[in-house]
Design a protein around this motif. Structure first.
Motif, short mmCIF file in Angstrom:
data_model
loop_
_atom_site.label_atom_id
_atom_site.label_comp_id
_atom_site.label_asym_id
_atom_site.label_seq_id
_atom_site.Cartn_x
_atom_site.Cartn_y
_atom_site.Cartn_z
N GLU A 167 2.15 1.61 -3.39
CA GLU A 167 1.25 2.13 -4.36
C GLU A 167 0.85 3.75 -4.16
O GLU A 167 0.73 4.41 -5.11
CB GLU A 167 -0.10 1.33 -4.02
CG GLU A 167 -1.16 1.25 -5.25
CD GLU A 167 -2.29 0.32 -4.73
OE1 GLU A 167 -3.48 0.90 -4.55
OE2 GLU A 167 -2.16 -0.73 -4.66
N LYS A 195 1.24 6.86 -6.85
CA LYS A 195 0.09 7.39 -7.06
C LYS A 195 0.29 8.95 -7.15
O LYS A 195 -0.11 9.56 -8.17
CB LYS A 195 -1.27 7.10 -5.95
CG LYS A 195 -2.28 7.84 -6.31
CD LYS A 195 -3.49 7.37 -5.33
CE LYS A 195 -4.45 8.34 -5.47
NZ LYS A 195 -5.55 8.05 -4.16
N ASP A 251 0.69 -1.25 -0.10
CA ASP A 251 0.05 0.04 -0.07
C ASP A 251 0.82 1.02 0.08
O ASP A 251 0.50 2.43 -0.77
CB ASP A 251 -0.89 0.04 1.40
CG ASP A 251 -1.81 -1.03 1.07
OD1 ASP A 251 -2.31 -1.62 -0.14
OD2 ASP A 251 -2.59 -1.63 2.18
#
Ligand SMILES: Nc1nc2c(ncn2[C@@H]2O[C@H](COP(=O)(O)OP(=O)(O)OP(=O)(O)O)[C@@H](O)[C@H]2O)c(=O)[nH]1
Ligand SMILES: [Mg+2]
Length: 372
Positions: free
Chosen positions: A154, A158, A151
């Motif tokens: 990511e 992002k 996470d």
């Protein structure tokens, strides 16, 4: 000659002074592949867990601020969730001011397992509001066990666009251990690359690694916060006060006129509890720290006679901590508060209460809304 940097801490390599970062003897320098060069301090931390103490200054950090502030980069701001305020010092706010920031709460493995992550994240947001600080996103991780790293990556991808990424934060929050996890998990590394140690000030310079899209991720030197216990203890004491495993909270029911000692490092006196009744004091410290209850009227004498024997750490007069002062906390509402001893741990109490906390004057002691 081409400038060389230590792979473990980022210090500029030199063969002149052992007490200055980046020292490598001329013999080792001649025999080692420059791409694998480790300074003497990093070599000893890795091979003998032996930390050579260097005099610490914030110069390394300031050089880094200068570089980052001129770059449009994504900042990953790391805090130790056990000492949020201690790892959120003004220098960090200055650096992160004009940048996009992701907030990472590290060391979640130390929290009791039954505590919900959503609750801690909500608490982090509340703390950011109190600080008047805005971030793009926040996440909890454990660099020790690698929790939530997918996470985290990511999130980084992002928000980064084509920008470089800098991990920043106070010393000891775990920046280097995070980099090692990232290198192991996503970049095929089978060993720890940068140096991690429990002493503050391990990383000296910027250490960069390419990400899959060609931009770079950097480990950086930490900001030194002199208001943490860490800076005043010798190694044996220090080892006992830094939690390594999930913290087991202890509950003490204290009446008015009772005192709890946290080793010989701090104490709390209950002046009055809820409507004069007993008050629950929940302690969150390393399981190896000795917590001792006594009557407040006996506390001064106990400290004089039992410091270094019953009230440990500290263990000897050599590690005399700076003079103690007291802080009064009078809470009138019935909410839960933590009183934090920066770099040591915290206690949780429900209001209303009136307590007096004693600790060395150099150490940050503050109240905050309860994390748990
Ligand atoms: N329990 C636990 N310990 C951690 C975690 N991350 C880091 N540590 C420990 O915290 C200490 C400091 O870690 P480092 O990675 O060296 O910290 P740093 O932020 O790079 O510190 P400086 O280089 O001094 O700025 C070490 O003893 C680590 O093992 C974690 O997720 N959980
Ligand atoms: Mg480091």
């Amino acid at each position: 000659m081409e400038e060389l940097f230590c792979l473990g801490c980022g210090a500029r390599i030199q063969s002149i002074d052992k007490n200055v970062p980046g020292f490598v003897s001329e013999k080792v320098l001649a025999e080692t592949d420059p791409k694998r060069l480790l300074c003497q301090r990093c070599f000893r931390i890795r091979n003998y867990s032996d930390v050579i103490t260097l005099s610490l200054s914030n110069d390394d950090y300031l050089t880094v601020i200068d570089k980052i502030s001129r770059e449009n980069a994504l900042i990953v701001k790391i805090v130790d969730i056990f000492d949020f305020s201690g790892s959120f010092v003004p220098a960090i706010k200055r650096l992160t001011g004009n940048h996009d920031v992701i907030l990472v709460g590290n060391k979640m493995d130390l929290l009791p397992k039954n505590v919900k992550q959503e609750k801690i994240l909500a608490w982090l947001k509340q703390m950011l509001n109190i600080e008047g600080f805005t971030v793009l996103d926040s996440i909890l991780i454990s660099a020790k066990f690698g929790n939530n790293f997918d996470d985290l990556m990511e999130m980084i991808y992002k928000y980064k666009g084509n920008r470089n990424v800098y991990l920043v934060g106070s010393t000891n929050v775990g920046k280097s251990r995070i980099i090692n996890q990232i290198l192991r998990r996503y970049m095929g590394s089978d060993a720890d690359v940068v140096t991690v140690s429990s002493s503050p000030g391990t990383t000296i310079g910027l250490i960069g690694f390419p990400l899959s899209d060609g931009s770079m991720i950097f480990d950086t030197p930490g900001v030194i916060n002199k208001h943490q216990y860490t800076h005043y203890l010798t190694r044996p004491s220090y080892k006992m006060t830094v939690p390594k495993k999930e913290i087991k909270p202890l509950v003490f029911q204290l009446s008015e006129g009772q005192t709890l000692f946290f080793g010989g490092l701090a104490r709390i006196d209950v002046i009055s509890g809820e409507t004069g009744d007993k008050i629950n004091v929940i302690t969150y410290f390393a399981n190896t720290l000795n917590v001792h209850r006594t009557k407040t009227e006996r506390a001064d004498e106990l400290y004089q006679t039992k410091i270094y024997t019953l009230l440990t750490p500290p263990f000897s007069e050599e590690e005399k901590l700076p003079k103690w002062v007291f802080h009064d906390f009078k809470i009138r509402d019935n909410l839960k508060y933590d009183i934090v001893f920066s770099g040591l741990g915290f206690v949780t109490l429900r209001g209303p209460f009136n307590v007096r906390v004693h600790a060395p004057f150099v150490v940050g002691v503050y109240a905050r809304p309860a994390i748990i």
